[in-house]
Enzyme design. Structure first.
Site, PDB file in Angstrom:
ATOM      1  N   LYS A  90     -10.311   6.478   1.859  1.00 28.97           N
ATOM      2  CA  LYS A  90     -10.245   4.942   1.568  1.00 28.97           C
ATOM      3  C   LYS A  90      -8.797   4.423   2.154  1.00 28.97           C
ATOM      4  O   LYS A  90      -7.600   5.198   2.305  1.00 28.97           O
ATOM      5  CB  LYS A  90      -9.753   4.970   0.080  1.00 28.97           C
ATOM      6  N   GLN A 111      -1.373   6.482   4.077  1.00 22.76           N
ATOM      7  CA  GLN A 111      -2.459   6.136   3.077  1.00 22.76           C
ATOM      8  C   GLN A 111      -2.766   7.476   2.078  1.00 22.76           C
ATOM      9  O   GLN A 111      -3.114   7.310   0.787  1.00 22.76           O
ATOM     10  CB  GLN A 111      -3.798   5.833   3.786  1.00 22.76           C
ATOM     11  N   LYS A 114       0.034   7.502  -0.424  1.00 19.38           N
ATOM     12  CA  LYS A 114       0.075   6.241  -1.074  1.00 19.38           C
ATOM     13  C   LYS A 114      -1.094   6.333  -1.933  1.00 19.38           C
ATOM     14  O   LYS A 114      -0.977   6.163  -3.268  1.00 19.38           O
ATOM     15  CB  LYS A 114      -0.230   5.045  -0.350  1.00 19.38           C
ATOM     16  N   LYS A 126      -8.278   5.261   7.568  1.00 20.55           N
ATOM     17  CA  LYS A 126      -7.593   3.807   8.263  1.00 20.55           C
ATOM     18  C   LYS A 126      -8.559   3.626   9.334  1.00 20.55           C
ATOM     19  O   LYS A 126      -9.059   4.718   9.930  1.00 20.55           O
ATOM     20  CB  LYS A 126      -6.212   3.750   8.596  1.00 20.55           C
ATOM     21  N   GLY A 165      -9.656  -4.309   3.828  1.00 17.32           N
ATOM     22  CA  GLY A 165      -9.027  -5.022   4.704  1.00 17.32           C
ATOM     23  C   GLY A 165      -7.367  -4.634   4.932  1.00 17.32           C
ATOM     24  O   GLY A 165      -7.129  -3.843   4.470  1.00 17.32           O
ATOM     25  N   ASP A 166      -7.042  -5.269   6.197  1.00 14.88           N
ATOM     26  CA  ASP A 166      -5.526  -5.155   6.480  1.00 14.88           C
ATOM     27  C   ASP A 166      -5.385  -6.378   7.188  1.00 14.88           C
ATOM     28  O   ASP A 166      -5.857  -7.244   7.242  1.00 14.88           O
ATOM     29  CB  ASP A 166      -5.238  -3.651   7.165  1.00 14.88           C
ATOM     30  N   THR A 210      -1.833  -6.530  -3.459  1.00  9.42           N
ATOM     31  CA  THR A 210      -0.727  -5.956  -2.752  1.00  9.42           C
ATOM     32  C   THR A 210       0.554  -6.592  -2.996  1.00  9.42           C
ATOM     33  O   THR A 210       1.518  -6.150  -3.197  1.00  9.42           O
ATOM     34  CB  THR A 210      -1.132  -5.798  -1.289  1.00  9.42           C
ATOM     35  N   ASN A 241      -1.747 -12.093   3.591  1.00  6.55           N
ATOM     36  CA  ASN A 241      -2.163 -12.051   2.442  1.00  6.55           C
ATOM     37  C   ASN A 241      -1.028 -11.485   1.530  1.00  6.55           C
ATOM     38  O   ASN A 241      -0.880 -11.908   0.459  1.00  6.55           O
ATOM     39  CB  ASN A 241      -3.559 -11.016   2.572  1.00  6.55           C
ATOM     40  N   SER A 377      -8.266  -1.838  -5.204  1.00  8.46           N
ATOM     41  CA  SER A 377      -9.733  -1.656  -4.408  1.00  8.46           C
ATOM     42  C   SER A 377     -10.362  -0.541  -5.123  1.00  8.46           C
ATOM     43  O   SER A 377     -11.429  -0.335  -5.344  1.00  8.46           O
ATOM     44  CB  SER A 377      -9.514  -1.175  -3.164  1.00  8.46           C
TER      45      SER A 377
END
Ligand code: NDP
Length: 445
Positions: A90, A111, A114, A126, A165-166, A210, A241, A377
């Protein structure tokens, strides 16, 4: 760094030459993990660190598409599936010209920890591309996304790998990507992507999560010193964002956000940033901050330069990696800073982190402070799996609960390892231990 870990780190660096950001992320995590290996030498025997630094799978692919003038364009696509110890891979997709394997690997590596900290059943991954959506028409972005998904679809799935997204990938891009996935597979598989539109499987609060989460985490840090956002003077970097939603939440909690930036420069708005105008300029019109400055009186626009020159009590870096260096950190500290919450991934250089820690500034590292996005998410995946959709209030309450939980876990871990208030140590050890336990239980894979 512990000499046993240093030897492993050196091997990782030499096996992955030229990937500066990945090297930086690995080094920063390894610097925290010596004490865990003193307590648990079995982790060394099982080569947990060596395994974690080698992604389970790395996919690099060609993305051909045609621009509006009919010219053929070629970009490079990436998906790095780092660790599935805790759940399906993820992590987001980043579309930015700076993207190369080293950036995708640093983001994927971060990630893993996290996602572990969120307490949700998600592994780490990622992806992205060196495609630059800026200045491209909607039709060009759609053709690019369709081509990107034409390769990516075979590697992802609700139980396999779930992108989101990123930088450069928002609701528009997720829509085009989802449409193409559905078309190729003939499956309405909501759980394959997160960050979807509300009417077709998305979750309320995901767009805000976020930025909101970063502010909630920072508020928890402030509380440990009897303070809060109320009355703070805040500077935010970026105006995408994460930045916009961090600004909105900080102001809801009583702070005044006086500055934010984009890659062209920064604005100073002493009255507090007008979030509705900022959303209009950045999210609807996709315009530059100069546009915000031209429409509101009393706003100064500074071309180039560093937003960190603006004095603040709380700094929220929400743009990109290594955007806040040691000099900028020293300036912020001189100007009266008390707390930093990282909305972006690895925005502070290692020098900057040292400056903050030496000055006893509350410092929330990205892998903990910005985990609200991926946590929400995971809530989106939960809603998709049960074919349900929750209210804004309920989802925001879950996000708050998760962020407070991450804060408390990091703080408790830092206490347990004898360095109270060190959220870097707390986040790295807290995330690592969870992943390492799962890897030991699952055998050598
Ligand atoms: P957006 O694309 O929405 O916004 C990015 C912002 O940062 C823009 O203002 C952009 O300016 C600026 N920026 C990007 N790259 C650079 C650069 N090289 N130099 C200067 N400014 C730059 O991205 P997000 O807000 O989604 O992401 C921001 C950060 O937050 C990233 O580090 C991301 O990894 C991290 N993050 C995002 C999550 C999410 O849910 N979206 C989740 C967790 C972390 P310009 O428009 O001029 O390029």
């Amino acid at each position: 760094m512990d000499s046993r870990l240093e030897a492993i780190r050196d091997t990782v660096l030499s096996r992955n030459p030229g990937e500066a950001e990945f090297h930086q992320a690995v080094t920063e995590v390894f610097e925290s993990l010596g004490p865990v290996h003193d307590r648990h030498p079995e982790l060394l025997e099982a080569a947990i660190l060596e395994r974690l630094c080698e992604p389970e799978r790395q996919i690099i692919f060609r993305v051909p598409w045609t621009d509006d003038s009919g010219r053929v364009q070629i970009n490079r696509g990436f998906r790095v599936e780092f660790s599935s110890a805790l759940g399906p891979y993820k992590g987001g997709l980043r579309f930015h010209p700076s993207v190369y394997l080293g950036i995708v690997k640093f983001l994927g590596f971060e990630q893993i920890f996290k996602n572990a900290l969120t307490g949700m059943p998600i592994g780490g991954g990622k992806g992205g591309s060196d495609f630059d959506p800026r200045g491209r028409s909607d039709a060009e972005v759609m053709r690019f996304c369709q081509s990107f998904m034409t390769e990516l679809y075979r590697h992802i799935g609700e139980y396999t790998d779930v992108p989101a997204g990123d930088i450069g990938v928002g609701g528009r891009e997720i829509g085009y990507l989802f449409g193409q996935y559905k078309r190729i597979t003939n499956r309405y598989e909501s759980g394959v992507l997160t960050g979807k539109g509300i009417s077709w499987g998305g979750s309320l609060v995901r767009p805000e999560a976020t930025g909101f989460g970063t502010v909630i985490f920072t508020e928890e840090m402030l509380k440990t010193r009897g303070q809060s956002f109320d009355g703070q003077r805040v500077v935010v970097s970026g105006s995408g964002n994460v930045a916009i939603n961090a600004i909105a939440k900080a102001q809801t909690l009583g702070a005044t956000v006086v500055a934010c930036s984009d890659s062209g420069g920064y604005i100073v708005d002493e009255g507090g940033i007008d979030v509705a105008l900022l959303r209009e300029v950045k999210e609807v019109e996709r315009a530059r901050l100069t546009e915000y400055a031209s429409r509101r009186s009393g706003v100064a626009y500074v071309e180039g330069g560093s937003v960190w020159e603006v004095d603040a009590t709380v700094a929220l870096p929400c743009a990109t990696q290594n955007e806040l260096d040691g000099d900028a950190a020293a300036t912020l500290v001189r100007n009266g800073l008390i707390a930093v919450g990282e909305g972006a991934n690895m925005p502070s250089t290692r020098d900057a982190v040292s400056v903050f820690q030496d000055a006893k500034i509350l410092f929330g590292p990205g892998k903990a402070a910005n985990a609200g996005g991926v946590a929400t998410s995971a809530l989106e995946m939960q809603q998709n799996a049960s074919r349900d959709s929750w209210t804004f209030e309920h989802t925001e309450a879950r996000l708050t609960e998760i962020m407070v939980g991450i804060h408390d876990r990091c703080a408790a871990t830092a206490d347990e390892y004898g360095d109270p208030g060190n959220y870097v140590l707390g986040a790295n050890i807290g995330g690592f231990v969870k992943v390492a336990d799962a890897m030991l239980a699952q055998g050598l894979i």
